[in-house]
Scaffold this active site. Structure first.
Site, short mmCIF file in Angstrom:
data_model
loop_
_atom_site.label_atom_id
_atom_site.label_comp_id
_atom_site.label_asym_id
_atom_site.label_seq_id
_atom_site.Cartn_x
_atom_site.Cartn_y
_atom_site.Cartn_z
N ASP A 272 0.86 -1.17 0.00
CA ASP A 272 0.00 0.00 0.00
C ASP A 272 0.91 1.24 0.00
O ASP A 272 2.13 1.15 0.15
CB ASP A 272 -0.97 -0.01 1.18
CG ASP A 272 -2.22 0.82 0.88
OD1 ASP A 272 -2.15 1.71 0.01
OD2 ASP A 272 -3.26 0.61 1.51
C1 BGC Z 1 -5.24 3.06 0.06
C2 BGC Z 1 -5.38 2.01 -1.02
C3 BGC Z 1 -5.21 2.64 -2.38
C4 BGC Z 1 -3.88 3.35 -2.43
C5 BGC Z 1 -3.60 3.98 -3.79
C6 BGC Z 1 -4.01 3.91 -0.14
O1 BGC Z 1 -4.01 4.99 0.73
O2 BGC Z 1 -5.20 2.42 1.31
O3 BGC Z 1 -6.62 1.37 -0.91
O4 BGC Z 1 -5.31 1.67 -3.37
O5 BGC Z 1 -3.87 4.36 -1.45
O6 BGC Z 1 -4.40 5.08 -4.01
#
Ligand code: BGC
Length: 812
Positions: free
Chosen positions: A362
Site C-alpha cells: 500500500d
Molecule cells: C489506500 C489504497 C489505495 C492506495 C492507492 C491507499 O491509501 O489504502 O486502498 O489503493 O492508497 O491510491
C-alpha cells in the site's frame, strides 16, 4: 561442438531472440493521436499557486455512444497468473542489469510528473524513467496538483501515452504499468460510469452487479491508458466505526467472497487476451478492516483460527478466480508489520493460498516501516526485511525511488540474493506481458467513445435501485403518492456528492469549491429524481448541512413539517475515507438528530428516514420516531432517479442488510456470526430488509435430513408474492449448528443466496445445495474439521417470514 554445448548455444540464441521480440514489439506501436483542447497559456508556462482548489474543468467529454459491444472471451476458466514465467519473459529478465531490475520494483505517483503549471513535466518523467528505470506509475493527476479537476478519457489517455512513449524509448525501454483506484467504475475519469459503493453492491445480493461494475470499470480504465485497478476490497466489515466500511462488500465472508469473485471476473476476465480488461488487485491483505478501536490503520489482534475462518475466505475466492495482483495491508496484525511478515505474505498468501501473481504494497508502506511502525532501523533495513522475510514484488513507495536504491545497495553488499529480486521482477514482467503491454503499450482510442454510454448508466441505475434496503414501513407510509405533500429535509437530498461518497472524482469526494459542478452532466440528485417522477419542484429545506450542523432554525422545519403529509429526512455524513474519515462515536451529529426529534415531538406528520452514510450511525429514539426507514448507503451519482422510483412506488425495494446495524458504539464490532449464546440484538440484523409486497414462504423441503461428507443435499423453498408490485426477491439460506461439541458454533452462517423476480400473485421456488464440507470450521490447531450435530436451516433468518428445516450433520 559437443551436443550439450550446442544445446546451450541454441538455447541462449533463442532466449536472446525471445527477449528481443518482447522488447521490440512495443516500438512498432505508434502513440495514437488523440485530440485534446489545451489549456490557455500566458507567456509560456504559468505556475499555479500552491493552493489550487479550483482546478480547471476539462472542457472535453467522451462521445458516450448510446450502445456498443465488446468481444467476448471465456472468463469461466482459470486465467490467473502461473507459477512459471514464459520463456520470453525469462529471457528479458535475464538480460536486465541490476539497476534495471531494481527500477521495475518501484511504483511512483503521477504527481512527480506534474510541472508547476499543473501539466505534464516530461523532463521529470525522463529522469525517473531514464535514470531510475521505474516500472510503474499510479494515480490520477487531479489528486496531485494537476491542472484539471478531473480528466476526460482523451486527456487522461494522452497523458499516460506520453509517459509511456518515454518509457519505451528510454531507460530499460520496458513499458510502464499504470495503476488507478477504479473502485466503483472508473471513478477518476470524467464521464466514466460510477456505480454504487461496494457495500450497496453487497446489499443487492446479486453478484451480477459486482460483475457489471468491474466490467465497465475495466473498459473505461483501459480507455484512459491505465492497466491496473486497485480493487476490489476483499476485507469484511467487522468494525462499524472504521471509515472504509462502504468500500467493502459487507460483513459476511461468503457474501463478500461471491461479490469479490464476480467483480474480479468483470475487471480482469481473460486479461491475457482481452485488451478491454485490467489486472484486478484484491486488498488489503489482511485484517485492515478490523482495527480494534475502529481507527484507520490501528492495530488488529485476531486469533489465527478466526482469521482463517472469516477474513481469509474472500481473498481465497479471488485467488481462485485468478486475480492477478494483491495489495498488502497498512495496518498491523498481531504485532506484525505486514510488508515484512513471513507468516502473512509467504506462509499464508503464497504457500497456503497459492497466490503466484504480483504483490504490491500500500501507499508509502516502505517509509512507514521506520518512520511510523518502527519495525526497521532505516530504509535499507526496511527493504532488507521486506525482501528477505516477505514476498512483496512492487513497492508503492509513491513519492521517491528509495526502494530501488536500497535494493541495489543490498544486492551489492550481498545482503539480498539477486534470485529474490529476480523472483519479483519476473512476476512484474509477466504481468506486463499478460496485459499486452509489450505489444500494445498505448491506450486503445476506440474505447474512448464508449465511456459514459447509456448502456453503462442503465446498469449503474439498476444496481442502485436494487441496493435500497427498506427496514421499517409502518402503516404503509411508503411508497409516497404523487399527490402527497412531502417535505424533504437534509443536504444529501440535493447533492450528488453526498450520496456518492469518497473514491469518486477525488479521493475524498468532491471539494467544497467545486461541489457537484464537477459531475458535469454525469449524474442526478435525489431532488432531480423526485422532480422527474412528480413533475414538480419538491418542497425542500436543507435543515442541516452534510456535517449535521444546523443550517436553518428548528422552528422553520417544524412549521413546514406540520403543513406536510409526510416528511422525508436524508441523514448522512460528509464523504470521507481512510484516516480523514476517523470518528470516535457512531452517534449522529446533534443537530441532525435533534431536528428529527423535534419534528417527531412537535408534529403528527409521519417521518421517513433515508440513511445515506459511509457506515451505520446510531438511530436511538429515531427508530421509533420514524414510520419508515430506508438504508440507501452510498448509491452513487446515478441513484437520484432509482431512489425516487422506489420512494414513489414505481419499483419495490429489494436490498438486504449486508452487515449488522449496531444500536450503539458497543455493538460496533458485532457481526451476526457471533457465537450462539452471545447477545445478537442489533438495530437491524444482517439480511434484514423487505419490499412493499407481502411475501410468504412455504414448502421448505430437504432432499435428505442427513447431511454427510460427499453427499450434498438440496434445500428448497417457495416464495409467493401476495402484493401488487413485481418483487425482485432475495432468498438467503442460513445454517445453525445447534450442538457442536467442544467448539461453540455461530448464531447463523450464510451458506447460499439467490435473487429472482416474482410477478404479483405468483410463486417461485428457490433451490440450494448444502454440503457437509461447508459446515466444517477451523479449529484451534488450524485444521478444518467437521463435528456432528443437529442443524437448523433457516430461510431468510431475521425476517418475519423466516422458515426453518431441521437436519442432522454427520462426520462421515
Ligand atoms: C489506500 C489504497 C489505495 C492506495 C492507492 C491507499 O491509501 O489504502 O486502498 O489503493 O492508497 O491510491
Amino acid at each position: 561442438m559437443k551436443y550439450s554445448k550446442l544445446f546451450y548455444f541454441l538455447a541462449a540464441a533463442s532466449e536472446a531472440i525471445a527477449q528481443a521480440q518482447l522488447l521490440n514489439s512495443g516500438y512498432k506501436a505508434q502513440q495514437p493521436a488523440i485530440d485534446v483542447v489545451d489549456v490557455k497559456k500566458q507567456n509560456g508556462v504559468v505556475c499555479l499557486p500552491d493552493f489550487f482548489p479550483l482546478q480547471d474543468y476539462d472542457p472535453m467529454r467522451p462521445a458516450s455512444v448510446p450502445t456498443y459491444s465488446l468481444p467476448k472471451y471465456d472468463e469461466d476458466k482459470f486465467t490467473g497468473p502461473n507459477e512459471k514465467l514464459d520463456s520470453d519473459v525469462l529471457a528479458l529478465l535475464n538480460s536486465l542489469t541490476l539497476e534495471e531490475k531494481a527500477g521495475q520494483l518501484v511504483q511512483v505517483q503521477v504527481g512527480l510528473f506534474i510541472g508547476c503549471d499543473g501539466l505534464i513535466n516530461t523532463t521529470a518523467a525522463e529522469i525517473m524513467i531514464d535514470k531510475w528505470k521505474i516500472g510503474s506509475v499510479l494515480e490520477a493527476t487531479q489528486n496531485h496538483n494537476g491542472r484539471w479537476n478531473i480528466n476526460s478519457p482523451q486527456r487522461f489517455a494522452n497523458f499516460t501515452n506520453t509517459i509511456q512513449s518515454i518509457a519505451i524509448s528510454k531507460g530499460s525501454k520496458i513499458p510502464l504499468i499504470w495503476g488507478l483506484d477504479t473502485i466503483r467504475g472508473a471513478n477518476y475519469i470524467k464521464g466514466a460510469t460510477i456505480f454504487p459503493a461496494p457495500v450497496n453492491m453487497a446489499a443487492t445480493f446479486d453478484p451480477t452487479h459486482a460483475y457489471n461494475m468491474g466490467r465497465i470499470g475495466a473498459k473505461d480504465t483501459r480507455a484512459a491508458g491505465v492497466h491496473w485497478a486497485f480493487s476490489p476490497l476483499a476485507d469484511i466489515n467487522r468494525q462499524k466505526l472504521w471509515s472504509r466500511n462502504f468500500e467493502n462488500f459487507g460483513e459476511d465472508p461468503y457474501l463478500a467472497g461471491e461479490m469479490v469473485y464476480h467483480n474480479v471476473k468483470g475487471l480482469q476476465g481473460d486479461y491475457k487476451n482481452d485488451r478491454s480488461k485490467v489486472a484486478a488487485c484484491i486488498k488489503h491483505f489482511i485484517a485492515y478492516s478490523s482495527p480494534n478501536n475502529g481507527m484507520d490503520r490501528d492495530q488488529a489482534q485476531i486469533p489465527w483460527n478466526i482469521l482463517l475462518e472469516y477474513l481469509v475466505p474472500p481473498f481465497k475466492r479471488a485467488i481462485d478466480a485468478g486475480v492477478a495482483t494483491v495489495m498488502e495491508d497498512y495496518g498491523q496484525l498481531n504485532h506484525q508489520s505486514t510488508m515484512s511478515s513471513k507468516k502473512i505474505l509467504n506462509d499464508l498468501l503464497r504457500d497456503q493460498l497459492g497466490f503466484n501473481g504480483t504483490l504490491v504494497t500500500d501507499w508509502g508502506e516502505l517509509n512507514s516501516q521506520w518512520t511510523w511502525y518502527k519495525t526497521a532501523f532505516d530504509v535499507d533495513d526496511a527493504v532488507n526485511l521486506a525482501l528477505n522475510n516477505g514476498s512483496v514484488d512492487m513497492s508503492m513507495t509513491a513519492d521517491d525511488i528509495m526502494y530501488a536504491n536500497s535494493t541495489i545497495n543490498l544486492v551489492k553488499a550481498g545482503l539480498v540474493d539477486i534470485k529474490r529480486v529476480d523472483q519479483s521482477v519476473g512476476r512484474i514482467l509477466q504481468l506486463k506481458k499478460d496485459l499486452g503491454l509489450f505489444t500494445s503499450p498505448y491506450s486503445d482510442p476506440s474505447l474512448i467513445d464508449t465511456v459514459g454510454s447509456n448502456q453503462d448508466v442503465v446498469l449503474s441505475r439498476n444496481a442502485a435501485r436494487e441496493s435500497l434496503i427498506l427496514l421499517k414501513n409502518e402503516k404503509s407510509v411508503l411508497p409516497l403518492a404523487t399527490t402527497d405533500k412531502v417535505l424533504f429535509v437534509g443536504a444529501a437530498f440535493d447533492s450528488i456528492n453526498d450520496i456518492t461518497g469518497a473514491w469518486s472524482q477525488h479521493w475524498q469526494g468532491t471539494n467544497e469549491f467545486e461541489k457537484d459542478d464537477i459531475y458535469d452532466i454525469y449524474g442526478e440528485t435525489i431532488r432531480a429524481g423526485v422532480m422527474n417522477i412528480t413533475g414538480s419542484e419538491p418542497n425542500y429545506i436543507i435543515g442541516y448541512n452534510i456535517t449535521g450542523n444546523r443550517s436553518v432554525g428548528y422552528d422553520d422545519v417544524v412549521k413546514a413539517a406540520r403543513m406536510a403529509d409526510k416528511v422525508v429526512f436524508l441523514l448522512g455524513e460528509k464523504p470521507s475515507t481512510e484516516g480523514i474519515g476517523n470518528i470516535k462515536t457512531l452517534r449522529m451529529a446533534k443537530d441532525q438528530y435533534n431536528l428529527v426529534r423535534s419534528v417527531s415531538q412537535q408534529t403528527e406528520t409521519p417521518i421517513v428516514l433515508l440513511l445515506a452514510q459511509n457506515r451505520p450511525f446510531s438511530l436511538e429514539e429515531l427508530v421509533t420516531d420514524a414510520s419508515a426507514i430506508m438504508n440507501i448507503g452510498l448509491p452513487g451519482p446515478y441513484s437520484g432517479i432509482p431512489i425516487a422510483e422506489v420512494l414513489y412506488g414505481k419499483a419495490s425495494p429489494s436490498g438486504r442488510q449486508p452487515y449488522s446495524y449496531p444500536k450503539l458504539d458497543y455493538q460496533a464490532p458485532v457481526t451476526y456470526y457471533t457465537p450462539q449464546w452471545n447477545e445478537y440484538d442489533p438495530e437491524f440484523a444482517f439480511g434484514q430488509g423487505m419490499g412493499y409486497n407481502n411475501i410468504t414462504y412455504s414448502n421448505v423441503t430437504v432432499s435428505s435430513t442427513d447431511l454427510s461428507p460427499g453427499k450434498p443435499i438440496k434445500v428448497s423453498v417457495t416464495a409467493t408474492n401476495n402484493g401488487i408490485w413485481e418483487q425482485n426477491e432475495p432468498v438467503l439460506m442460513f445454517t445453525t449448528q445447534l450442538i457442536r461439541r467442544s467448539y461453540v458454533s455461530e448464531h447463523y452462517r450464510l451458506r447460499a443466496f439467490d435473487k429472482q423476480v416474482i410477478a404479483p400473485g405468483t410463486s417461485k421456488t428457490f433451490t440450494f445445495t448444502l454440503t457437509a464440507e461447508e459446515m466444517s470450521f477451523i479449529d484451534l490447531d488450524m485444521n478444518r474439521v467437521l463435528a456432528e450435530g443437529p442443524v437448523n436451516i433457516t430461510m431468510n433468518a431475521f425476517n418475519e417470514n423466516a422458515k426453518i428445516a431441521s437436519i442432522y450433520l454427520h462426520e462421515k
